[in-house]
Design a protein around this motif. Sequence first.
Motif, PDB file in Angstrom:
ATOM      1  N   THR A 316      23.279 -27.106  65.103  1.00  0.00           N
ATOM      2  CA  THR A 316      23.787 -27.764  63.899  1.00  0.00           C
ATOM      3  C   THR A 316      25.222 -27.332  63.606  1.00  0.00           C
ATOM      4  OG1 THR A 316      22.893 -26.022  62.472  1.00  0.00           O
ATOM      5  CG2 THR A 316      21.468 -27.911  62.915  1.00  0.00           C
ATOM      6  N   THR A 317      25.868 -28.035  62.700  1.00  0.00           N
ATOM      7  CA  THR A 317      27.262 -27.719  62.374  1.00  0.00           C
ATOM      8  C   THR A 317      27.406 -26.299  61.851  1.00  0.00           C
ATOM      9  OG1 THR A 317      26.948 -28.729  60.196  1.00  0.00           O
ATOM     10  CG2 THR A 317      27.982 -30.082  61.882  1.00  0.00           C
ATOM     11  N   GLU A 318      26.476 -25.876  60.986  1.00  0.00           N
ATOM     12  CA  GLU A 318      26.621 -24.545  60.397  1.00  0.00           C
ATOM     13  C   GLU A 318      26.212 -23.430  61.350  1.00  0.00           C
ATOM     14  OE1 GLU A 318      22.593 -26.030  58.782  1.00  0.00           O
ATOM     15  OE2 GLU A 318      24.543 -26.853  59.292  1.00  0.00           O
ATOM     16  N   ASN A 319      25.443 -23.760  62.398  1.00  0.00           N
ATOM     17  CA  ASN A 319      24.993 -22.735  63.347  1.00  0.00           C
ATOM     18  C   ASN A 319      25.814 -22.709  64.638  1.00  0.00           C
ATOM     19  OD1 ASN A 319      22.908 -21.731  61.713  1.00  0.00           O
ATOM     20  ND2 ASN A 319      21.534 -23.370  62.360  1.00  0.00           N
ATOM     21  N   LEU A 320      26.763 -23.610  64.767  1.00  0.00           N
ATOM     22  CA  LEU A 320      27.621 -23.615  65.953  1.00  0.00           C
ATOM     23  C   LEU A 320      28.523 -22.386  65.948  1.00  0.00           C
ATOM     24  CD1 LEU A 320      28.783 -25.021  68.461  1.00  0.00           C
ATOM     25  CD2 LEU A 320      30.307 -26.303  66.921  1.00  0.00           C
ATOM     26  N   LYS A 321      28.529 -21.664  67.041  1.00  0.00           N
ATOM     27  CA  LYS A 321      29.302 -20.423  67.133  1.00  0.00           C
ATOM     28  C   LYS A 321      30.235 -20.447  68.337  1.00  0.00           C
ATOM     29  CE  LYS A 321      25.917 -17.449  64.787  1.00  0.00           C
ATOM     30  NZ  LYS A 321      25.153 -18.569  64.255  1.00  0.00           N
ATOM     31  N   TYR A 322      31.301 -19.649  68.219  1.00  0.00           N
ATOM     32  CA  TYR A 322      32.257 -19.508  69.315  1.00  0.00           C
ATOM     33  C   TYR A 322      31.518 -19.035  70.573  1.00  0.00           C
ATOM     34  CZ  TYR A 322      36.287 -17.855  71.983  1.00  0.00           C
ATOM     35  OH  TYR A 322      37.225 -17.651  72.971  1.00  0.00           O
ATOM     36  N   GLY A 323      31.810 -19.683  71.695  1.00  0.00           N
ATOM     37  CA  GLY A 323      31.203 -19.302  72.959  1.00  0.00           C
ATOM     38  C   GLY A 323      29.921 -20.029  73.288  1.00  0.00           C
ATOM     39  N   ALA A 324      29.387 -20.810  72.341  1.00  0.00           N
ATOM     40  CA  ALA A 324      28.149 -21.544  72.596  1.00  0.00           C
ATOM     41  C   ALA A 324      28.344 -22.514  73.762  1.00  0.00           C
ATOM     42  CB  ALA A 324      27.726 -22.299  71.347  1.00  0.00           C
ATOM     43  N   ARG A 325      27.409 -22.492  74.684  1.00  0.00           N
ATOM     44  CA  ARG A 325      27.454 -23.402  75.839  1.00  0.00           C
ATOM     45  C   ARG A 325      26.507 -24.569  75.572  1.00  0.00           C
ATOM     46  NH1 ARG A 325      30.046 -21.457  80.324  1.00  0.00           N
ATOM     47  NH2 ARG A 325      30.799 -19.298  80.138  1.00  0.00           N
ATOM     48  N   VAL A 326      27.079 -25.747  75.490  1.00  0.00           N
ATOM     49  CA  VAL A 326      26.319 -26.900  75.025  1.00  0.00           C
ATOM     50  C   VAL A 326      26.567 -28.126  75.895  1.00  0.00           C
ATOM     51  CG1 VAL A 326      26.368 -26.092  72.624  1.00  0.00           C
ATOM     52  CG2 VAL A 326      28.157 -27.645  73.459  1.00  0.00           C
ATOM     53  N   ILE A 327      25.687 -29.091  75.716  1.00  0.00           N
ATOM     54  CA  ILE A 327      25.898 -30.436  76.229  1.00  0.00           C
ATOM     55  C   ILE A 327      25.952 -31.364  75.020  1.00  0.00           C
ATOM     56  CG2 ILE A 327      24.893 -32.356  77.531  1.00  0.00           C
ATOM     57  CD1 ILE A 327      23.652 -30.266  79.401  1.00  0.00           C
ATOM     58  N   ALA A 328      27.031 -32.105  74.890  1.00  0.00           N
ATOM     59  CA  ALA A 328      27.128 -33.111  73.837  1.00  0.00           C
ATOM     60  C   ALA A 328      26.442 -34.375  74.340  1.00  0.00           C
ATOM     61  CB  ALA A 328      28.585 -33.397  73.492  1.00  0.00           C
ATOM     62  N   ALA A 329      25.555 -34.914  73.518  1.00  0.00           N
ATOM     63  CA  ALA A 329      24.803 -36.112  73.905  1.00  0.00           C
ATOM     64  C   ALA A 329      24.982 -37.185  72.848  1.00  0.00           C
ATOM     65  CB  ALA A 329      23.326 -35.775  74.075  1.00  0.00           C
ATOM     66  N   GLY A 330      24.947 -38.435  73.266  1.00  0.00           N
ATOM     67  CA  GLY A 330      25.072 -39.553  72.347  1.00  0.00           C
ATOM     68  C   GLY A 330      23.881 -40.482  72.459  1.00  0.00           C
ATOM     69  N   PHE A 331      23.434 -41.023  71.312  1.00  0.00           N
ATOM     70  CA  PHE A 331      22.277 -41.914  71.268  1.00  0.00           C
ATOM     71  C   PHE A 331      22.604 -43.127  70.407  1.00  0.00           C
ATOM     72  CE2 PHE A 331      20.875 -37.443  71.123  1.00  0.00           C
ATOM     73  CZ  PHE A 331      20.294 -37.339  72.388  1.00  0.00           C
ATOM     74  N   PRO A 332      22.091 -44.289  70.750  1.00  0.00           N
ATOM     75  CA  PRO A 332      22.370 -45.478  69.939  1.00  0.00           C
ATOM     76  C   PRO A 332      21.706 -45.399  68.568  1.00  0.00           C
ATOM     77  CG  PRO A 332      20.820 -45.984  71.723  1.00  0.00           C
ATOM     78  CD  PRO A 332      21.297 -44.601  71.962  1.00  0.00           C
ATOM     79  N   CYS A 333      22.409 -45.871  67.544  1.00  0.00           N
ATOM     80  CA  CYS A 333      21.867 -45.894  66.188  1.00  0.00           C
ATOM     81  C   CYS A 333      20.934 -47.084  66.012  1.00  0.00           C
ATOM     82  CB  CYS A 333      23.004 -45.971  65.173  1.00  0.00           C
ATOM     83  SG  CYS A 333      24.018 -47.471  65.318  1.00  0.00           S
ATOM     84  N   ASP A 334      20.241 -47.123  64.891  1.00  0.00           N
ATOM     85  CA  ASP A 334      19.404 -48.270  64.559  1.00  0.00           C
ATOM     86  C   ASP A 334      20.267 -49.521  64.410  1.00  0.00           C
ATOM     87  OD1 ASP A 334      16.481 -48.958  63.441  1.00  0.00           O
ATOM     88  OD2 ASP A 334      17.957 -50.036  62.215  1.00  0.00           O
ATOM     89  N   ALA A 335      19.703 -50.654  64.750  1.00  0.00           N
ATOM     90  CA  ALA A 335      20.447 -51.920  64.732  1.00  0.00           C
ATOM     91  C   ALA A 335      21.018 -52.247  63.350  1.00  0.00           C
ATOM     92  CB  ALA A 335      19.546 -53.059  65.201  1.00  0.00           C
ATOM     93  N   LYS A 336      20.385 -51.755  62.272  1.00  0.00           N
ATOM     94  CA  LYS A 336      20.888 -52.038  60.924  1.00  0.00           C
ATOM     95  C   LYS A 336      22.304 -51.507  60.733  1.00  0.00           C
ATOM     96  CE  LYS A 336      16.321 -51.904  58.647  1.00  0.00           C
ATOM     97  NZ  LYS A 336      16.275 -53.233  58.004  1.00  0.00           N
ATOM     98  N   TRP A 337      22.659 -50.430  61.459  1.00  0.00           N
ATOM     99  CA  TRP A 337      23.995 -49.844  61.303  1.00  0.00           C
ATOM    100  C   TRP A 337      25.045 -50.564  62.130  1.00  0.00           C
ATOM    101  CZ3 TRP A 337      24.497 -47.381  57.157  1.00  0.00           C
ATOM    102  CH2 TRP A 337      23.420 -46.670  56.624  1.00  0.00           C
ATOM    103  N   ARG A 338      24.619 -51.466  62.990  1.00  0.00           N
ATOM    104  CA  ARG A 338      25.584 -52.201  63.811  1.00  0.00           C
ATOM    105  C   ARG A 338      25.940 -53.562  63.220  1.00  0.00           C
ATOM    106  NH1 ARG A 338      24.116 -50.615  70.122  1.00  0.00           N
ATOM    107  NH2 ARG A 338      24.588 -48.397  69.862  1.00  0.00           N
ATOM    108  N   THR A 339      25.473 -53.804  62.002  1.00  0.00           N
ATOM    109  CA  THR A 339      25.891 -54.999  61.271  1.00  0.00           C
ATOM    110  C   THR A 339      27.277 -54.754  60.674  1.00  0.00           C
ATOM    111  OG1 THR A 339      24.890 -54.200  59.223  1.00  0.00           O
ATOM    112  CG2 THR A 339      23.490 -55.517  60.688  1.00  0.00           C
ATOM    113  N   ASP A 340      27.913 -55.805  60.201  1.00  0.00           N
ATOM    114  CA  ASP A 340      29.240 -55.651  59.578  1.00  0.00           C
ATOM    115  C   ASP A 340      29.186 -54.687  58.404  1.00  0.00           C
ATOM    116  OD1 ASP A 340      30.322 -57.395  61.410  1.00  0.00           O
ATOM    117  OD2 ASP A 340      30.311 -59.133  60.062  1.00  0.00           O
ATOM    118  N   LYS A 341      28.154 -54.824  57.552  1.00  0.00           N
ATOM    119  CA  LYS A 341      28.068 -53.947  56.390  1.00  0.00           C
ATOM    120  C   LYS A 341      27.740 -52.518  56.809  1.00  0.00           C
ATOM    121  CE  LYS A 341      26.449 -53.593  51.654  1.00  0.00           C
ATOM    122  NZ  LYS A 341      25.682 -54.222  50.550  1.00  0.00           N
ATOM    123  N   GLY A 342      26.924 -52.381  57.854  1.00  0.00           N
ATOM    124  CA  GLY A 342      26.596 -51.046  58.343  1.00  0.00           C
ATOM    125  C   GLY A 342      27.829 -50.311  58.848  1.00  0.00           C
ATOM    126  N   ILE A 343      28.674 -51.013  59.601  1.00  0.00           N
ATOM    127  CA  ILE A 343      29.894 -50.390  60.139  1.00  0.00           C
ATOM    128  C   ILE A 343      30.908 -50.141  59.022  1.00  0.00           C
ATOM    129  CG2 ILE A 343      31.850 -50.750  61.688  1.00  0.00           C
ATOM    130  CD1 ILE A 343      29.852 -52.354  63.479  1.00  0.00           C
TER     131      ILE A 343
END
Length: 371
Positions: A316-343
């Motif tokens: 999480t943002t508050e638990n991220l520490k210097y030196g942490a070895r991570v993989i950043a991953a991306g996932f698609p949001c729900d379709a409701k957020w891809r509408t004009d109003k959602g964006i």
Amino acid sequence: MNKTDRLTSLDQRAVEYIAVGAAVLGTGGGGDPHVGKLMALEAIRRHGPVQIVQLEELDDDGLIVPVSMIGAPTVMQEKIPSAEQLTKPLDLMEKELGRKVTAVMPIEVGGGNSLVPVLAAAERGIPLVDADAMGRAFPESQMVTFHLEGIACSPVTMADERGNTALLHTIDGVWEERLARALTVEMGGSASICDYPLSGAQAKRSAIGGTLTLAYEIGRTLFEAKQQKLNPVRELLAQLDGHALFQGKAVDIRRRMDGGFTRGEAVFEGTGKDKGQLMKLFFQNEFLLATVEDQPLAITPDLIALLDQDTGMPVTTENLKYGARVIAAGFPCDAKWRTDKGIETAGPRYFGYDLDYVPIETLASKGGAAE
């Protein structure tokens, strides 16, 4: 997922799984999942398993109320809310509306806020709805599917740990965010809140169903991958149609409290296939934008998660520490957020990034995200 596969009650194991899965869906925010887990486990210990209901099982005329915490995740780590603080806004909501709440639900499935309503449900002896209004976590009150559907946010009820309560009637979710956030700052940086009270019929139309079950399944995937000595990140990406964005080590983290949010950015030095590159990750409670050489890898409202390279467990943002070895991953949001109003509501330009929203799968297909 079939209806028959969905959760019907929450016990200790379910809470453990949901806490992990919700931290993945929380995109770095939503409150500390460990705090939410401890609260839910104590509630179940005192009152027994909490009943889970599906959207389709709700009475159309029932009163469904989201229960959550508002404020900066860093503050919530130190100010764990009591059962009284979480039920006071419900009491005030019932008094204002003149009727009883029939079920509660998470406003977001991300982080600790996915489990905060468990305590309220257990204390009241009412069901918890297997749904939320984001399908992830977002930092601001209007960033919910109810706002997209034009459902009123008022009345809004709040409480702090001292016993103070507040009742707001705001004209929309944007004004709720402004006024409730200012009040949250005065309440010490975090508060409990109930908003967007709605009928069962409105919940069926507007909420995102099955998200607690999804969080449970994500958590189970990560735990079982460890037990079976499988690659946890690979298993998770396959489950969520996700994309590996970047592999690296945290070399700079800048966090600050600003206006009731934890804001900042983190820089990661690439390792393995990404050696020699730098990724920047920008956040406002939640991770909102990931870039390499100013080129986007993933953009809000799609989900960005940091996963421990070895265990796949979310960071999480508050638990991220210097030196942490991570993989950043991306996932698609729900379709409701891809509408004009959602964006418009939760896209990059709202947060001040000079970018148009591009879906994660499009970025990946163009080489904007590394597989």
